[in-house]
Design an enzyme around this catalytic site. Structure first.
Site, PDB file in Angstrom:
ATOM      1  N   CYS C 107     -19.207  45.024  11.467  1.00 18.53           N
ATOM      2  CA  CYS C 107     -20.450  44.879  12.216  1.00 18.53           C
ATOM      3  C   CYS C 107     -21.399  46.006  11.844  1.00 18.53           C
ATOM      4  O   CYS C 107     -21.869  46.740  12.712  1.00 18.53           O
ATOM      5  CB  CYS C 107     -20.166  44.880  13.706  1.00 18.53           C
ATOM      6  N   VAL C 108     -21.626  46.175  10.563  1.00 22.61           N
ATOM      7  CA  VAL C 108     -22.454  47.304  10.132  1.00 22.61           C
ATOM      8  C   VAL C 108     -23.583  46.847   9.228  1.00 22.61           C
ATOM      9  O   VAL C 108     -23.542  45.754   8.717  1.00 22.61           O
ATOM     10  CB  VAL C 108     -21.618  48.362   9.393  1.00 22.61           C
TER      11      VAL C 108
END
Ligand code: SF4
Ligand code: SF4
Lengths: 225, 495, 108
Positions: C107-108
């Site tokens: 989730c970056v």
């Protein structure tokens, strides 16, 4: 002879309706329900869940959130239908029970609500591009069928009356496999044939949603933390 | 990549403009298929199997028996249309297949063809369809344009949950060889390394040490970010993005400050260094279980009595609603705290009991609005009170900042819009979908930026934070800072 | 000038499949394809990334990157503005690609 056939058809239709719905429910209950997927925020108690189901079933709460026109039209249609069904209970009794009298008395309003609701729902489906996109022929036909049943019913009741007592005899007979003659009335035959189609379609189509709502895990599960 | 070309024009301050259908608008979208190596690592076929049709139908049949929701939802939709204008991907793309009911119909039409009497006898009449190649392609395409946010469910009078349908669709696709690279690779990394990033213990230790240094420089206090501390009472499981990305890292620092101030003896775990559980997104329950098991195993081997989840949306849903089912029984936890808790729940409790003090004037330069993350808002409760997932974060925010502005009520609380990047869509190859899907959120934000000069958008989900900081600039909102809730809490904290 | 790129095995987002296929001239070509001419300042970052990856098997977090670049090459370089000037599409993504590092996932 013809009357007997119609009578047998109705007897079978009742059986089909009950068994069809029972089968559908057994399919739902037969499927495993492993995870808790209530739509949050969800009630934390069983009573709360009953409240939620009540609001969904009787006030169409989620639909009210979504779209006012559809909500009002659906309410008009469904309550009109419910009222009309109660009116039809008269045929189950030899002597007209007192509780049905007011339903019959104001029946015209119920019919009006029912028909108006259906017409709005049908127009929506025909006129809005999103609705047309998601509709199959059967989605229109369900509405048309209901509309035809309602209109033929009005016809028999208001314009072209028939012998209601004989109709009652006939129906009571279909439950005990004692098939009686029907009044000789083409309008009535049309009305009843359409109803037969409806009874046949009900358990094998989206019309079972009336029963299905309460089996939706997003509604009937509680927040069990 | 064609994302730049298709960036929608920002629409300012108007909500709920229902677009006119634009068929095929997103038909070119494609998120990469999982490579054979990635598929096989999860025990899935490396590429589309030869008998994919029969296997897909068979798998659908199994899922209908395993997931009651799916079976009920297949039967009860009346095509009433209430959901048609509720999905952010439809509102942003105008592609009719992004209407929730149309998305469900991708499976429902096949269900009718193979599993219902009417569909077997009169397919045309009831909209039943065969699962042919174009249909299969639509499955892959449009089940990867759904963030499984459940906004449509809020408006469906039958309670139909499109996310369950999407999950089933993706599960079947992966099972016949068409997994999605982004999600399957991440699941593989959690299984092999312990977190989505693939960050091994030495790297993690290095990051934490470096952050401790930063906090020391900033506050003069030796605030710790302990790793694998077997003497700790509390295990904190946070999304690995908190170890890596901006603005996530500041949230982690804020959490560390709060836990320090409250004198809690806590630890992170290198085995369970990930809160996220992407197997929820792919609908793979066995994988979801394996990932959840890492957390309970770590908690037991570290001997903690409390588990606290960091700022991650779907992790919280899994922890709150599914953990018990997945890895059953928390008898090793403190009976006072018998299930995983949310970091907001914990901070709020500390605030109320006076164990921490917050001074909003320390955030005086900020005007803040709160983005309800979909999986928290509609997937789980918080703090043992109905609606706690809405009130608790807001109570924390109000205590931390002088001014909290609400966006339009059509776009918050239960009706919140997804950020546009949830559910396994947070990958660059879906950038066009992500930018367009963020439109409703961006519009609501734009309105409060104009009316109240909002400077910060606060979120409690790693995906929301990454997605919004990447796509808001495309909606003319580059000046709004996307912020972790615990960043603000940490800054307001009186140490 | 694109000879190396053409014969390159990359993933669907243009990251090298194998670090072994990395070479200095390749980095120059990859950057040139984006219209960037690699300067000494770029190389500082690229070499740091590679060194970090050797040690930790992952690209550094932005925060660590800025901090370490600042420590090594002077305070004025230790901020993300500087890094974004060098790598306009984001130091994490663009610089990692030139350095032959795989992209971090999640989730970056
Ligand atoms: S709101 Fe529910 S019942 Fe109505 S069309 Fe959408 S999914 Fe079907
Ligand atoms: S779950 Fe969310 S993303 Fe999926 S169809 Fe419904 S509203 Fe759209």
């Amino acid at each position: 002879m013809f009357d007997t056939l119609v009578g047998i058809a109705f007897s079978l239709a009742w059986l089909w309706l009950v068994c069809g719905i029972a089968y559908r429910v057994s399919v739902w209950l037969g499927a495993r329900s492993r995870f808790l997927i209530p739509l949050a925020p969800a009630p934390r108690s069983r009573v709360g869940v009953l409240g939620r189901l009540f609001l969904e079933v009787f006030t169409f709460r989620s639909l009210a959130r979504a779209n006012r026109t559809t909500w009002l039209a659906s309410l008009a249609f469904h309550y009109g239908l419910l009222w009309t069904l109660v009116m039809h209970l008269r045929f189950a009794y030899e002597v007209l029970p007192i509780f049905i009298v007011p339903f019959i008395r104001f029946g015209i309003w119920a019919t009006l609500a029912l028909v108006t609701g259906l017409v709005i729902l049908l127009l929506r489906r025909l006129l809005i591009d999103r609705m047309r996109y998601i509709s199959s022929p059967s989605d229109y036909l369900h509405l048309v069928l209901l509309l035809c049943i309602a209109l033929s019913g009005v016809l028999i009741k208001r314009v072209w009356p028939t012998n209601l007592f004989e109709v009652g005899e006939f129906f009571r007979g279909t439950f005990v496999l004692n098939w009686m003659p029907l009044p000789d009335h083409a309008g009535l035959i049309i009305h009843l044939s359409l109803v037969l189609i409806l009874l046949f379609v009900f358990p094998i189509s989206k019309l079972v949603h009336g029963v299905g709502v309460v089996f939706s895990p997003t509604f009937n599960q509680r927040d069990r933390s | 990549m064609n994302a730049d070309k298709h960036t929608p024009d920002p629409v300012v301050g108007r909500y709920r403009v229902i677009p006119i259908l634009h068929e095929g608008a997103m038909a070119q979208t494609h998120t990469a298929n999982a490579t054979p190596a990635i598929q096989e690592a999860s025990g899935l076929p490396g590429k589309l199997v030869a008998d994919w049709h029969d296997r897909a139908i068979a798998r659908l049949g199994e899922l209908l028996k395993e997931r009651r929701g799916l079976q009920v939802f297949m039967d009860t939709c009346t095509k009433c249309g209430a959901c048609t204008d509720k999905c952010h991907y439809f509102l942003g793309t105008a592609d009719p297949k992004n209407m929730p009911v149309a998305r469900q119909d991708l499976i429902r039409s096949v269900y009718r063809r193979h599993f219902t009497l009417a569909g077997k006898l009169f397919p045309k009449l009831v909209g039943a369809r065969d699962l042919d190649k174009p249909m299969l392609e639509d499955w892959y395409r449009y089940f990867h344009q759904c963030s499984e946010c459940r906004r449509c469910t809020v408006f469906c009078p039958k309670g139909i949950d499109t996310s369950e349908v999407t999950m089933a669709g993706r599960e079947i696709l992966a099972a016949i060889g068409l997994g999605q690279q982004y999600s399957q690779e991440i699941i593989g990394k959690v299984n092999s390394v312990g977190n989505n990033l693939g960050m091994k213990k030495p790297a993690l230790a290095n990051v934490l040490e470096s952050l401790e240094e930063d906090i020391l420089d900033e506050t003069g206090l030796a605030i710790r970010l302990p790793l694998d501390d077997a003497t700790a009472d509390m295990l904190v499981v946070t999304p690995s993005a908190d170890f890596f990305a901006e603005p996530h890292v500041d949230g982690l620092i804020g959490m560390a400050k709060v836990l320090h101030a409250a004198g809690i003896h806590w630890t992170l775990s290198s085995e369970a260094s990930e809160a996220a559980n992407f197997a929820l997104f792919t609908g793979q329950h066995d994988q979801m279980q394996a990932i959840a098991l890492r957390i309970s195993t770590a908690a037991q081997s570290l001997g903690v009595s409390r588990i606290v989840m960091g700022e991650c949306g779907h992790a919280w849903r899994v922890a709150y609603s599914f953990m018990d089912t997945l890895v059953g029984g928390f008898d090793y936890l403190d009976p006072e705290h018998p299930r995983p808790e949310h970091i907001c729940e914990l901070s709020h409790e500390l605030l109320q009991s006076g164990l921490i003090t917050l001074d909003p004037s320390r955030n005086a330069d900020k005007v803040v609005t709160f983005h309800d993350s979909c999986n928290v808002a509609r997937g789980a409760g918080m703090g043992n009170i109905k609606g706690g997932q809405f009130t608790i974060p807001r109570a924390l925010l109000r205590a931390s900042v002088p001014q909290l502005v609400e966006m339009s009520s059509d776009t918050t609380h239960q009706k919140t819009f997804c950020c546009g990047g949830g559910g396994g869509l947070l990958t660059d190859d879906l950038m066009e979908v992500r930018v367009k899907g963020a439109l409703p959120r961006a519009q609501a934000l734009q309105a409060v930026v104009s009316s109240d000069k909002v400077t910060h958008l606060v979120a409690i989900c790693a995906i929301c934070k990454t997605q919004l900081s990447q796509v808001l600039p495309q909606h003319d909102l580059a000046d709004v800072q996307v912020t972790s809730l615990h960043h603000l809490v940490g800054d307001a904290l009186v140490l | 000038m694109t000879a190396l790129i053409d014969s390159l095995e990359t993933d669907h987002e243009g990251y090298l499949m194998s670090r072994d296929s990395w070479s200095q001239p390749l980095a120059v070509e990859l950057a040139a394809a984006d219209g960037i001419e690699l300067s000494e300042a770029h190389w500082e970052v690229i070499h740091f990334l590679q060194e970090y990856y050797e040690n930790y098997e992952i690209a550094p977090a932005i925060r660590i990157l800025t901090k370490q670049i600042g420590k090594r090459f002077g305070k004025e370089k230790g901020n993300s503005k500087y890094l974004y000037e060098l790598f306009p599409k984001g130091p994490a993504k663009q610089a990692c690609r030139y350095a032959g590092l795989p992209k971090p996932t999640g989730c970056v």
